[in-house]
Design an enzyme around this catalytic site. Structure first.
Site, PDB file in Angstrom:
ATOM      1  N   HIS A 289       0.866  -1.180   0.000  1.00 15.53           N
ATOM      2  CA  HIS A 289       0.000   0.000   0.000  1.00 15.53           C
ATOM      3  C   HIS A 289       0.899   1.226   0.000  1.00 15.53           C
ATOM      4  CE1 HIS A 289      -3.921   1.906   1.467  1.00 15.53           C
ATOM      5  NE2 HIS A 289      -3.065   2.898   1.418  1.00 15.53           N
ATOM      6  N   HIS A 332      -0.217   3.792  11.695  1.00 14.20           N
ATOM      7  CA  HIS A 332       0.996   4.587  11.587  1.00 14.20           C
ATOM      8  C   HIS A 332       0.938   5.807  12.502  1.00 14.20           C
ATOM      9  CE1 HIS A 332      -1.723   6.719   8.879  1.00 14.20           C
ATOM     10  NE2 HIS A 332      -0.899   7.735   8.831  1.00 14.20           N
ATOM     11  N   GLU A 338      -2.816  15.469  10.643  1.00 15.13           N
ATOM     12  CA  GLU A 338      -3.776  15.126   9.603  1.00 15.13           C
ATOM     13  C   GLU A 338      -5.203  15.467  10.039  1.00 15.13           C
ATOM     14  OE1 GLU A 338      -3.229  10.976   8.961  1.00 15.13           O
ATOM     15  OE2 GLU A 338      -1.123  11.163   8.394  1.00 15.13           O
ATOM     16  N   TYR A 347     -15.743   5.912   4.278  1.00 12.86           N
ATOM     17  CA  TYR A 347     -14.284   5.816   4.234  1.00 12.86           C
ATOM     18  C   TYR A 347     -13.875   4.408   4.617  1.00 12.86           C
ATOM     19  CZ  TYR A 347      -9.388   6.923   5.292  1.00 12.86           C
ATOM     20  OH  TYR A 347      -8.004   6.944   5.335  1.00 12.86           O
ATOM     21  N   HIS A 362      -5.840  13.753  13.676  1.00 20.68           N
ATOM     22  CA  HIS A 362      -4.773  12.948  14.256  1.00 20.68           C
ATOM     23  C   HIS A 362      -3.502  13.788  14.199  1.00 20.68           C
ATOM     24  CE1 HIS A 362      -7.600   9.827  12.512  1.00 20.68           C
ATOM     25  NE2 HIS A 362      -7.676   9.653  13.814  1.00 20.68           N
ATOM     26  N   HIS A 368      -2.596   6.149  14.747  1.00 25.05           N
ATOM     27  CA  HIS A 368      -3.968   6.007  14.282  1.00 25.05           C
ATOM     28  C   HIS A 368      -4.000   4.983  13.160  1.00 25.05           C
ATOM     29  CE1 HIS A 368      -1.974   9.286  12.110  1.00 25.05           C
ATOM     30  NE2 HIS A 368      -2.723   8.992  11.056  1.00 25.05           N
TER      31      HIS A 368
END
Length: 436
Positions: A289, A332, A338, A347, A362, A368
């Site tokens: 990813h 991460h 963010e 989402y 975050h 998170h």
């Protein structure tokens, strides 16, 4: 007045006139301009900025803009805040999520309906940003605004707004965005309401398209899809007000006419709109990813190369095809803060609780990632090609810590149980088993 068609050209140099022959040819400031107009330059960068960064627009207008201001008086817009704002009674350290800020029965304009959620950096030194929710139910009438502090990135979530600017008219609806440059005068009208959306107020360097690097010339956001309005002017003698945001304060002045009197203009400093559905995502086609930066639509650089003052990142519908890969965003923590907003749909990392109109924050170096439902679904899914559909969320990401305003901490519909979305993630470790 001209029609309301648009020209392509985010950062391009172009010209437009609302009356034939109003635009001088071959020079910027002739001794006399057609129709008795005044020539005036609007500079969005320092005069000596490098050529590829230099932005300015020549305006040919009925009155010079010095006639569009008078004696100022301070006014209060108590819900519109600027950085630095660190309230000792507010804790910004944490993972936060809000339900949509609800509409009320109060008539709210673009100015009175702005609700600041977070601030970062310092408006006085022109670094950082603020994030806002707007609630607009009423058009501005003979009232105008510009920000000397910032450019505004507007992300509608509900309703349609019309921005009547010095350089033309734009309408924006959900799944579109608009950028209103620093110093540009405009009036905001409700086309279809009530209106709600998100605003990123950028104190720093202007938003630009990110470098594509090895991706090359295509995909992501393309310059041709950013639309700039054609010239349109108002010649109205009517008592009006102009409100200016300057160094975090608001001042109002009274004039006797509309300031939207630019009959022709040419240059590369102008408002733009962009349809988010024209953004072409790029992703993994074998395994792993990629970092969320792969979805950057616009970036406002900082003095540190590769570290943005702000990135505007879009998570829209797309194919997921990577094999042997955890496909949602992974767990991460990083150096960026963010702030996310949901425009519509679901989402994939938060199937419950993060609803259209909602926001989450975050802050830097706070962990998170997916909740348990998203984790379990992703780890047990049959990894065949699947298309994420009916989804559109975004992120305002900055290198600076984002501090909650009192409104965000005490008045906005904060989800007190958001932190609990990770409590059911249980220990799965078994030291007696090898591999997977």
């Amino acid at each position: 007045m001209s029609d309301l068609s648009y020209m392509p050209g985010f950062g391009n140099d172009f010209e437009t006139e609302a009356l034939p022959g109003a635009l001088p040819q071959g020079m910027n400031s002739p001794q006399k301009v057609a129709y008795g107009l005044y020539g005036e330059q609007l500079s969005g960068t320092a005069f000596t900025a490098p050529g590829h960064q230099n932005e300015r627009t020549w305006c040919y207008r009925i009155r010079p803009s010095v006639r569009h201001t008078g004696r100022f008086r301070r006014i209060e817009l108590p819900y519109w805040k600027s950085a630095p704002l660190v309230d000792p009674d507010v804790t910004s350290l944490g993972q936060y999520r809000w339900d949509p800020v609800p509409h009320s029965d109060e008539a709210l304009t673009w100015l009175t309906g702005m609700r600041t959620m977070t601030t970062a950096g310092d408006v006085h030194t022109q670094v950082g940003m603020a994030s806002h929710i707007y609630l607009v139910t009423q058009s501005m009438e003979d009232a105008y605004f510009y920000s000397a502090d910032s450019e505004l990135l507007v992300v509608p979530q509900e309703g349609t707004l019309r921005f009547c600017t010095e350089l033309g008219v734009m309408e924006i609806a959900p799944q579109e965005i608009a950028i209103l440059p620093r110093g540009l005068v405009y009036r905001v009208e409700v086309v279809e309401g009530p209106c709600r959306g998100f605003v990123c107020e950028n104190y720093g360097q202007k938003f630009a398209l990110p470098g594509r690097g090895p991706i090359g010339a295509n995909c992501m956001a393309n310059r041709r899809d950013f639309k700039t309005p054609v010239a349109a002017f108002e010649d109205r003698e009517v008592p009006s007000t102009v409100t200016i945001k300057w160094a975090g304060q608001f001042h109002e002045t009274e004039i006797g006419h509309s300031p939207l009197d630019v009959v022709a203009w040419h240059g590369n400093y102008a408002p733009v709109k962009y349809d988010l559905n024209t953004y072409c995502p790029v992703g993994a086609i074998l395994f792993d990813h990629p970092d969320p930066s792969i979805f950057t639509v616009l970036t406002a650089p900082s003095a540190v190369e590769g570290t943005a003052n702000i990135d505007f990142v879009l998570f829209r519908d797309r194919w997921m095809v990577a094999e042997d890969t955890f496909r949602p965003p992974w767990y991460h923590k990083n150096v960026m803060s963010e702030l996310m907003g949901n425009i519509h749909g679901q989402y994939d990392a938060k199937p419950q609780g993060f609803v259209p109109g909602g926001m989450s924050l975050h802050n830097m170096m706070l962990p998170h990632g997916p909740d348990r439902e998203a984790f379990e679904k992703a780890t047990e899914a049959e990894l065949k090609p699947v298309k994420l559909e009916e989804t559109m969320s975004f992120m305002f990401e900055t290198r600076f810590p984002q501090h909650l305003t009192p409104f965000a901490a005490k008045e906005a519909p904060l989800q007190d149980d958001y932190i609990d979305c990770w409590t059911s993630l249980e220990k799965k470790f078994d030291g007696t088993k090898e591999g997977r």
